[in-house]
Write a protein that holds these residues in place. Structure first.
Motif, short mmCIF file in Angstrom:
data_model
loop_
_atom_site.label_atom_id
_atom_site.label_comp_id
_atom_site.label_asym_id
_atom_site.label_seq_id
_atom_site.Cartn_x
_atom_site.Cartn_y
_atom_site.Cartn_z
N GLN A 91 34.53 17.89 17.73
CA GLN A 91 35.12 16.53 17.47
C GLN A 91 34.48 15.66 16.30
OE1 GLN A 91 35.24 15.16 21.65
NE2 GLN A 91 37.22 15.14 21.65
N ALA A 92 33.27 15.75 16.05
CA ALA A 92 32.57 14.99 15.18
C ALA A 92 33.03 15.64 13.88
CB ALA A 92 30.96 15.02 15.37
N LEU A 93 32.98 16.85 13.70
CA LEU A 93 33.52 17.36 12.55
C LEU A 93 35.12 17.19 12.39
CD1 LEU A 93 31.73 21.00 12.71
CD2 LEU A 93 31.40 19.29 10.93
N LEU A 94 35.74 17.22 13.20
CA LEU A 94 37.37 16.71 12.95
C LEU A 94 37.34 15.51 12.50
CD1 LEU A 94 39.03 18.25 16.31
CD2 LEU A 94 39.14 19.17 14.00
N SER A 95 36.81 14.54 12.92
CA SER A 95 36.75 13.21 12.76
C SER A 95 36.15 13.15 10.94
CB SER A 95 35.83 12.20 13.39
OG SER A 95 36.41 12.24 14.54
N ASP A 96 35.18 13.56 10.57
CA ASP A 96 34.56 13.70 9.21
C ASP A 96 35.54 14.22 8.49
OD1 ASP A 96 32.17 12.74 10.16
OD2 ASP A 96 31.20 14.65 10.23
N ARG A 97 36.49 15.22 8.74
CA ARG A 97 37.23 15.78 7.67
C ARG A 97 38.88 15.29 7.95
NH1 ARG A 97 34.99 22.07 7.58
NH2 ARG A 97 32.69 21.40 7.84
N GLY A 98 38.96 14.30 8.52
CA GLY A 98 40.37 13.73 8.90
C GLY A 98 41.36 14.46 9.37
N VAL A 99 40.85 15.30 10.23
CA VAL A 99 41.63 16.17 11.01
C VAL A 99 41.90 15.54 12.40
CG1 VAL A 99 42.02 18.42 12.08
CG2 VAL A 99 41.04 18.29 10.18
N ASP A 100 43.24 15.19 12.83
CA ASP A 100 43.49 14.70 14.23
C ASP A 100 43.40 15.68 15.38
OD1 ASP A 100 44.35 12.08 13.03
OD2 ASP A 100 46.13 13.36 12.34
N ALA A 101 43.51 16.90 15.35
CA ALA A 101 43.38 17.82 16.44
C ALA A 101 43.04 19.27 16.05
CB ALA A 101 44.68 17.55 17.30
N LEU A 102 42.37 19.86 16.89
CA LEU A 102 42.14 21.39 16.67
C LEU A 102 43.01 22.13 17.91
CD1 LEU A 102 40.70 23.70 15.14
CD2 LEU A 102 38.75 23.28 17.16
N LEU A 103 43.61 22.96 17.50
CA LEU A 103 44.42 23.94 18.48
C LEU A 103 43.85 25.50 18.25
CD1 LEU A 103 48.03 22.67 17.93
CD2 LEU A 103 46.44 21.95 19.38
N VAL A 104 43.40 25.91 19.41
CA VAL A 104 42.66 27.14 19.38
C VAL A 104 43.39 28.04 20.58
CG1 VAL A 104 40.17 28.36 19.69
CG2 VAL A 104 40.43 26.00 18.74
N THR A 105 43.69 29.20 20.02
CA THR A 105 44.24 30.09 21.16
C THR A 105 43.03 31.36 21.33
OG1 THR A 105 45.24 31.35 19.10
CG2 THR A 105 46.53 29.86 20.54
N PRO A 106 43.38 32.50 22.30
CA PRO A 106 42.43 33.34 22.61
C PRO A 106 41.62 34.09 21.53
CG PRO A 106 44.15 33.36 24.36
CD PRO A 106 44.78 32.47 22.88
N GLY A 107 40.36 34.08 21.71
CA GLY A 107 39.64 34.86 20.72
C GLY A 107 38.28 34.28 20.75
#
Length: 361
Positions: free
Chosen positions: A9-25
């Motif tokens: 989440q800290a990296l998302l905020s630093d890079r201006g990304v609002d959310a990360l979506l991750v599927t199986p893997g």
């Protein structure tokens, strides 16, 4: 896993990304501990830059997620419901959404339609920033994986001999990979004679001949979910020709120089370069046809990559292979591969079998 999510989440905020979506893997397994099956039904981690993460799963897969110890709220969907709408509701009104690099294209398009106001960006490099710096428990798991694959190499004389086919030898090796502590045998390369000149040769019905050099590159995944990968080169039933012996001595010097050079603070490309210069100086520069190495962890190949053009500085906790090779088309090849982990002030090599040219009866 909570700490990993917080760091993501800290990296998302630093890079201006609002959310990360991750599927199986591997990324989902790393962030949640859940080794979800890649089914046609959507499973997806919804990780906002701020706020609580949620794991979206089909209703019938909820027991599996709970059994895996997922410590997140779990949102389920029924067969007649649209899971992408559920993800969109959880994401909310956002501008930038990162998607895991290995997400199926059909899901990328479906999420784009469900969240039309958001730009989609690749999210793999965000998780890679976390995964490439191994935690103490991960380092211990890699040590155990390295020891397990070393035990297989130490038994090579049981199976590798002239008169047998590569396939026969490979089947015995695959069984031994499991017997020595792996959950899966992920790959077995038995490259004898001219087949050793193909770095990704697997198995064939070629009969191994006396005096053949044989490249054995093997690896698997342990029950803890971490990978092994180690290559040694053998000669069976006789002595190799003089050029191969000289070639192998060059390769040993190159790999030793790379192991000596690799440490925190040097660039990934410099590790590649010091070995490549030795090989090129001996006249085999155009026969070293691949990068020196790749990161390893929950996948056999992950960041960091040890290759020309990567100015990434190595850091403590980074784990990667060091595996130069020399390949003479139509004749033979040789490769030496170890898995290494950067320590605070040097390098720990987890594979301990001999790097000499191993001669078997």
């Amino acid at each position: 896993m909570t700490d990993r999510l917080a760091r993501a989440q800290a990296l998302l905020s630093d890079r201006g990304v609002d959310a990360l979506l991750v599927t199986p893997g591997a990324d989902l397994r790393y962030l949640t501990g859940y080794h979800a099956l890649p089914l046609e039904r959507l499973t997806c981690l919804v990780l906002p830059a701020r706020g609580e993460a949620t794991l979206v799963v089909p209703h019938l897969e909820r027991p599996a997620a709970v059994a895996a110890g997922v410590a997140l709220p779990i949102a389920t969907w029924q067969e007649t419901e649209d899971p992408f709408e559920l993800v969109a509701r959880l994401v909310g009104d956002v501008e930038v959404v990162a998607l895991d690099d290995h997400m199926w294209a059909a899901r990328v398009f479906a999420l784009g339609a469900a969240i039309p106001g958001a730009d989609q960006v690749l999210g793999g490099e965000i998780v890679a920033e976390l995964r490439m710096r191994k935690e103490p428990s991960e380092i211990e798991a890699l040590r155990a994986a390295g020891a397990a694959i070393d035990r297989v190499h130490r038994r090579m004389g049981e199976w590798l001999r002239a008169g047998r086919t590569e396939r026969e030898v490979g089947e015995d090796i695959a069984r031994a990979i499991l017997a020595e502590g792996h959950l899966t045998a992920d790959f077995v390369i038995v490259g004898s004679g001219p087949n050793g000149a193909s770095p990704h040769h697997e198995l064939s019905d070629r009969v191994i001949e006396a005096g053949d050099p044989v490249v054995i590159d093997i690896g698997g995944t342990t029950p803890e979910g971490y990978c092994s990968d180690c290559t040694r080169t053998y000669v069976v039933g006789g002595e190799p020709d003089a050029e191969f012996a000289a070639l192998y001595e060059v390769l040993q010097r190159a790999q030793a120089a790379q192991r000596e050079h690799a440490r925190p603070g040097v660039t990934a490309e410099s590790v590649d370069r010091v070995g490549r210069e030795i090989i090129a100086g001996a006249g085999y520069g155009d026969r070293f046809v691949h990068r020196t190495g790749h990161g390893i962890g929950q996948e056999t190949h992950e960041e960091p990559y040890i290759v020309e053009g990567s100015a990434r500085l190595l850091e403590p906790g980074m784990a990667f292979s060091i595996e130069p090779g020399i390949y003479l088309d139509g004749r033979y090849g040789a490769r030496i591969e170890d898995i290494a982990i950067c320590t605070d002030d040097g390098l720990e090599v987890v594979n301990t079998t001999s790097r000499d040219l191993v001669r078997l009866p």
